[in-house]
Write a protein that holds these residues in place. Structure first.
Motif, PDB file in Angstrom:
ATOM      1  N   LEU A 131       0.820  -1.217   0.000  1.00 18.86           N
ATOM      2  CA  LEU A 131       0.000   0.000   0.000  1.00 18.86           C
ATOM      3  C   LEU A 131       0.853   1.265   0.000  1.00 18.86           C
ATOM      4  N   ALA A 132       1.981   1.220   0.706  1.00 16.78           N
ATOM      5  CA  ALA A 132       2.832   2.408   0.819  1.00 16.78           C
ATOM      6  C   ALA A 132       3.467   2.789  -0.510  1.00 16.78           C
ATOM      7  N   LEU A 133       3.514   1.845  -1.449  1.00 19.94           N
ATOM      8  CA  LEU A 133       4.173   2.105  -2.730  1.00 19.94           C
ATOM      9  C   LEU A 133       3.188   2.273  -3.893  1.00 19.94           C
ATOM     10  N   LYS A 134       1.880   2.300  -3.586  1.00 18.50           N
ATOM     11  CA  LYS A 134       0.899   2.334  -4.671  1.00 18.50           C
ATOM     12  C   LYS A 134       0.967   3.626  -5.490  1.00 18.50           C
ATOM     13  N   TRP A 135       1.508   4.698  -4.908  1.00 19.08           N
ATOM     14  CA  TRP A 135       1.651   5.957  -5.647  1.00 19.08           C
ATOM     15  C   TRP A 135       2.698   5.851  -6.762  1.00 19.08           C
ATOM     16  N   LEU A 136       3.571   4.832  -6.652  1.00 15.17           N
ATOM     17  CA  LEU A 136       4.708   4.747  -7.552  1.00 15.17           C
ATOM     18  C   LEU A 136       4.295   4.424  -8.993  1.00 15.17           C
ATOM     19  N   LEU A 137       3.352   3.486  -9.161  1.00 17.77           N
ATOM     20  CA  LEU A 137       2.963   3.076 -10.523  1.00 17.77           C
ATOM     21  C   LEU A 137       2.272   4.197 -11.306  1.00 17.77           C
ATOM     22  N   PRO A 138       1.325   4.959 -10.672  1.00 15.92           N
ATOM     23  CA  PRO A 138       0.769   6.105 -11.398  1.00 15.92           C
ATOM     24  C   PRO A 138       1.846   7.132 -11.780  1.00 15.92           C
ATOM     25  N   SER A 139       2.852   7.289 -10.928  1.00 19.65           N
ATOM     26  CA  SER A 139       3.946   8.217 -11.236  1.00 19.65           C
ATOM     27  C   SER A 139       4.740   7.731 -12.441  1.00 19.65           C
ATOM     28  N   VAL A 140       5.015   6.421 -12.480  1.00 16.28           N
ATOM     29  CA  VAL A 140       5.728   5.842 -13.610  1.00 16.28           C
ATOM     30  C   VAL A 140       4.915   6.019 -14.895  1.00 16.28           C
TER      31      VAL A 140
END
Length: 358
Positions: free
Chosen positions: A332-341
């Protein structure tokens, strides 16, 4: 009346003499000596200096062709222009891979009482070539159609003498083994996929939108089948599309998949989308093969192993990236990463589209 004819005669004489002073040296000659030594191809090229100046686009004083210092200065000053001319008019393929020459020395020599440019070039191949193809197009289309170049090629035990003319412009020496062809084009396919950043970003975007291993297998299979079909069709020249159109469409495919990942993250990509865009990417993969000198005997093997190299590269990309993407999705803590990519991929796609379409 006599005065009128006198002026007319003088005018004609001036016109003829002026034309003669600036005329090209019809039936110009050239001489080529090519020696293959391990990975280096040494090329000594001698060309009529006046004719070379006309063809390459620089000036020499044709009234002072006996002034060696002035001609040498013209060669030295215009070395970059000569380099560009030779690289666009003389093509050498070592085992079907194009190699580009570098002028090491440019001197003036007297040949048959005329000033010639005596050029020493070197071409570096990846490994010692088994097959050498030389395409010679100097002077024929831009200066002197009657030009002839007498060539001598030394390649191990193979020696050949040849004359390049307007009608005959290609010389082939030696023959590649099956293993050499396979190795060359497998390596070329791998290199192409790993340096084709647009293709890599498209595959990663497909991975971001994949739900399961089974889903990603269906996407990759559809993409592979599609680009293999159009790669073959384009290489065999059955279907040809403008390069600008293909490259622009590849950028649009990246934009589409990135937008879908951003605004519909829970909707999985369908295989038919991967198939449709794979057809476009196949034309892009074919671009590099169109630059190579592939004879009929080389074509099937070259196409097969080039495509195999691309597939191996894709498998490596999927194997490295998909586990990381799955791990990010579970944290959950890394879910922002894929939209950023996906946003970064989208920006790259827009930039590429603008560069390629306009």
């Amino acid at each position: 009346m006599k005065l009128k004819w006198t002026f007319l005669l003088l005018g004609l004489l001036l016109l003829v003499s002026s034309s003669a002073a600036h005329a090209h040296s019809n039936n110009s000659e050239g001489f080529s000596t090519i020696d293959v030594q391990d990975q280096t191809i040494h090329y000594r090229l001698q060309l009529d200096m006046v004719e070379l100046s006309h063809a390459a686009g620089f000036k020499v004083d044709e009234r002072q062709t006996d002034n060696v210092e002035a001609l040498q200065q013209a060669l030295t000053v215009n070395k970059e222009l000569l380099q560009e001319y030779l690289n666009t008019h003389i093509h050498i393929y070592a085992d079907s891979i194009p190699v580009e020459g570098t002028i090491n020395e440019a001197l003036i020599a007297q040949v048959k009482d005329r000033p010639f440019a005596d050029l020493s070039l070197s071409y570096s191949a990846r490994e010692k070539p088994e097959n050498l193809i030389l395409e010679y197009n100097a002077f024929f289309d831009d200066s002197d159609p009657s030009h002839a170049n007498m060539a001598k090629v030394n390649m191990e035990e193979n020696q050949q003498e040849f004359i390049f003319t307007y009608e005959v412009r290609e010389l082939s020496l030696g023959e590649m083994s099956f293993l050499t062809k396979a190795k060359q084009f497998l390596s070329l396919g791998l290199e192409h996929i790993f340096t084709g950043y647009d293709h890599i970003l498209f595959v990663i975007s497909l991975l971001i939108g994949a739900m399961t291993i089974r889903h990603i297998l269906s996407l990759v299979t559809a993409f592979t089948i599609a680009h293999s079909v159009t790669l073959a069709l384009a290489t065999l020249e059955i279907i040809q599309l403008p390069g600008k159109l293909v490259e622009s469409a590849i950028a649009l495919s990246i934009i589409y998949v990135a937008l879908k990942n951003i605004f519909q993250p829970d909707t999985k990509h369908r295989p038919w989308i991967a198939f449709a865009f794979g057809l476009i990417h196949g034309f892009g993969f074919a671009g590099i093969l169109s630059e190579l000198n592939l004879g009929g005997g080389h074509l099937a093997t070259s196409l097969l192993f080039f495509n195999l190299g691309i597939e191996l590269g894709q498998i490596l990309i999927v194997s490295l990236c998909f586990p990381i993407i799955l791990l990010i999705k579970k944290r959950l803590a890394l879910k922002w990463l894929l939209p950023s990519v996906s946003t970064a991929v989208l920006l790259f796609g827009f930039v590429w589209f603008i560069q390629r379409a306009f």
